[in-house]
Design an enzyme around this catalytic site. Structure first.
Site, PDB file in Angstrom:
ATOM      1  N   LYS A  22       0.835  -1.211   0.000  1.00 51.92           N
ATOM      2  CA  LYS A  22       0.000   0.000   0.000  1.00 51.92           C
ATOM      3  C   LYS A  22       0.867   1.258   0.000  1.00 51.92           C
ATOM      4  CE  LYS A  22      -1.783   1.910   4.003  1.00 51.92           C
ATOM      5  NZ  LYS A  22      -1.625   3.335   4.145  1.00 51.92           N
ATOM      6  N   ASN A  23       1.818   1.315   0.936  1.00 45.71           N
ATOM      7  CA  ASN A  23       2.548   2.570   1.095  1.00 45.71           C
ATOM      8  C   ASN A  23       3.546   2.836  -0.031  1.00 45.71           C
ATOM      9  OD1 ASN A  23       1.002   3.198   3.272  1.00 45.71           O
ATOM     10  ND2 ASN A  23       2.524   2.599   4.815  1.00 45.71           N
ATOM     11  N   CYS A 117      -4.802  12.830  12.768  1.00 50.69           N
ATOM     12  CA  CYS A 117      -5.401  11.516  12.605  1.00 50.69           C
ATOM     13  C   CYS A 117      -5.473  10.854  13.955  1.00 50.69           C
ATOM     14  CB  CYS A 117      -4.613  10.676  11.620  1.00 50.69           C
ATOM     15  SG  CYS A 117      -3.171   9.957  12.342  1.00 50.69           S
ATOM     16  N   ARG A 122      -0.067  15.163  12.674  1.00 54.12           N
ATOM     17  CA  ARG A 122       0.764  14.698  11.566  1.00 54.12           C
ATOM     18  C   ARG A 122       1.339  15.904  10.835  1.00 54.12           C
ATOM     19  NH1 ARG A 122      -1.182   8.911   9.455  1.00 54.12           N
ATOM     20  NH2 ARG A 122       0.662   9.223   8.181  1.00 54.12           N
ATOM     21  N   ASP A 308       3.864   0.246  11.943  1.00 56.82           N
ATOM     22  CA  ASP A 308       2.615  -0.222  11.329  1.00 56.82           C
ATOM     23  C   ASP A 308       2.295  -1.680  11.666  1.00 56.82           C
ATOM     24  OD1 ASP A 308       2.346   2.282  10.290  1.00 56.82           O
ATOM     25  OD2 ASP A 308       3.089   1.775   8.301  1.00 56.82           O
ATOM     26  N   ARG A 400      -9.258   0.175   3.607  1.00 57.27           N
ATOM     27  CA  ARG A 400      -8.370   1.137   2.937  1.00 57.27           C
ATOM     28  C   ARG A 400      -7.036   0.496   2.598  1.00 57.27           C
ATOM     29  NH1 ARG A 400      -8.995   7.202   4.849  1.00 57.27           N
ATOM     30  NH2 ARG A 400      -7.704   7.314   3.002  1.00 57.27           N
TER      31      ARG A 400
END
Ligand code: EPU
Length: 430
Positions: A22-23, A117, A122, A308, A400
């Site tokens: 994803k990232n 968030c 952030r 993460d 997501r």
């Protein structure tokens, strides 16, 4: 308002195939804005964050074709605006990559950004500091819109980051790739997706050296040609399935991974007593044979243990005998999900950036809510171990970033299903 319903207590066994990262994808797709010809990107995860960023490029004027579930063809030549300010842009954190990409192409960018968030403030001060060093005048204007502009082409510069930041490192790479002269980024982040973005840009003709170390040198080029590129596997998705298999005392062959990217994760699993075997593009873990014990974890930028995977590992550790101390060094406030785990019988106390996790004999099912993507993954793991039924809400966060998570878990023996909640029911329960 859909939910996942999990009936826990079944060890996970079998094989899982990991999707593209994803990232990496959320940076590589906006990077295509810099390409002077059409390009094809493969191994893209089929997740809602990818759909969102691909639609943002479409709204800017790019021709984005979905060739198949995991491949996009992007022709950015028709883009003729540097303004990305609609609500969809605000809907995802990674929209900040549009600033670097649009600046790199048009020397101008106007991009709306989301606010804070669920795991802390952030800030983007390091991104802005880097753009300013390259000659852009940056302002945060009304309603959280970043305006960055330069009258001429951006110029190379030395950029020293005060903090190791994934987003800042990638964003400055994007802005510098077509700048005049050489940019040197010091104290750069070293995550695998940074190397992936550099490889993507270099295969199009960019001149970036040192990605994956803390000094990255970028010599600006005039033209980037079209290519076909395949995104790296998702180390965090892999870590999530591993944590789930260990928590349920199962065994798993995790396929389509780069084992080197998983070193910090597999090292921890070995520490707690899990058998780990590495192959060229797969890792096999077995938590069914030996007794497992607690361990301490400190999250760090790569090659340290990834933040993460912190929530998923806390969920796993709360099922192991003994006390584990988990220190979160990247984000200020990434333990919000702990209160949900407490509802399931976990024994965890949090003080600032430190969580003390005391292993319990049994977690029990409860209705819980995801507070963010990885928090959601942690709750699924807890639900897979717990006795009885767990109901995980706010699953939009989870979808997501995890491709086909229900199908993947079911294929390895989990009792998990998605419950669709009709709109009128939502209205009555709201
Ligand atoms: N920071 C600053 N100033 C900046 C930028 C960052 O002080 O200008 C601080 C942050 O507040 C944080 C630390 O630096 O304390 C690291 O932030 P970083 O910039 O590395 O994070 P990011 O780029 O915003 C990406 C991932 C996150 C992941 C972090 C750290 C994406 C889209 N997001 O965020 O992923 O936690 O790197 O590895 O790539 C997730 O996938 O669940 C996720 C949150």
């Amino acid at each position: 308002m859909d939910k996942y319903i999990i009936n826990g207590g079944k060890p996970l066994h079998g094989e899982v195939t990991i999707s593209g990262a994803k990232n990496a994808a959320v940076a590589v797709i906006p990077a295509a804005i810099l390409c002077d010809e059409p390009c094809r990107i493969e191994n893209i995860p089929n997740i809602s964050d990818v759909t969102l960023i691909a639609n943002i490029l479409k709204n800017l004027g790019a021709i984005v074709k979905r060739v198949n579930k995991h491949t996009l063809e992007i022709d950015s030549r028709p883009i003729n605006t540097f303004s990305a300010t609609d609500d969809s842009v605000r809907g995802m954190r990674a929209s900040y990559y549009l600033i670097g990409a649009l600046l790199g192409r048009f020397h101008n960018a106007k991009v709306a950004l989301p606010g804070g968030c669920n795991f802390g403030v952030r800030p983007i001060d390091q991104h802005l500091k880097g753009f300013a060093a390259l000659g852009a005048n940056c302002e945060l204007v009304n309603g959280g819109i970043v305006e960055a502009k330069c009258d001429t082409r951006l110029h190379g510069a030395n950029v020293y980051f005060d903090t190791v930041s994934v987003g800042s490192t990638m964003n400055i790479m994007l802005a510098a790739v077509k700048a005049e002269g050489q940019t040197i980024i010091e104290n750069a982040a070293k995550e695998p997706h940074i190397v992936d973005l550099a490889n993507f840009l270099n295969s199009m003709g960019a001149n970036i050296r040192g990605a994956g170390t803390d000094v990255i040198k970028i010599r600006g080029v005039d033209y980037l040609h079209g290519i076909t590129y395949s995104i790296i596997p998702d180390q965090i998705e892999a870590g999530t399935y591993m944590a789930a298999a260990v928590a349920t005392r199962g065994s798993l062959l995790v396929k389509n991974v780069t084992p080197k990217h998983l070193d910090s994760i597999t090292a921890k699993l070995s520490d707690i007593g899990v058998e780990v075997e590495e192959y060229d593009e797969a890792v096999r873990i077995d938590a069914s044979k030996r007794p497992l014990k607690s361990c301490n974890i400190k999250t760090m930028p790569h090659p340290g243990f990834p933040t993460d995977c912190q929530p998923q590992f806390v969920a796993m550790l709360s099922t192991l005998e003994g006390t584990s101390i988990v220190t979160e060094n990247v984000w200020d406030n990434r333990f919000q999900y702990v209160r949900e785990l407490l509802l399931m019988g976990a024994k965890i106390s949090v003080e600032g950036r430190v969580a003390v996790v005391e292993g319990v004999k049994e977690l029990h099912g409860a209705p819980v809510k995801a507070t963010d993507l990885r928090a959601g993954a942690a709750l699924i793991i807890a639900g897979l171990v717990a006795s009885g039924e767990t109901e995980v809400g706010s699953i939009n966060y989870i979808e997501r970033g995890y491709e086909e998570i229900i199908d993947k878990f079911r294929a390895i023996g989990a009792d998990i299903k998605k419950q669709y909640v009709p709109d009128d029911e939502v209205a009555t329960t709201a």
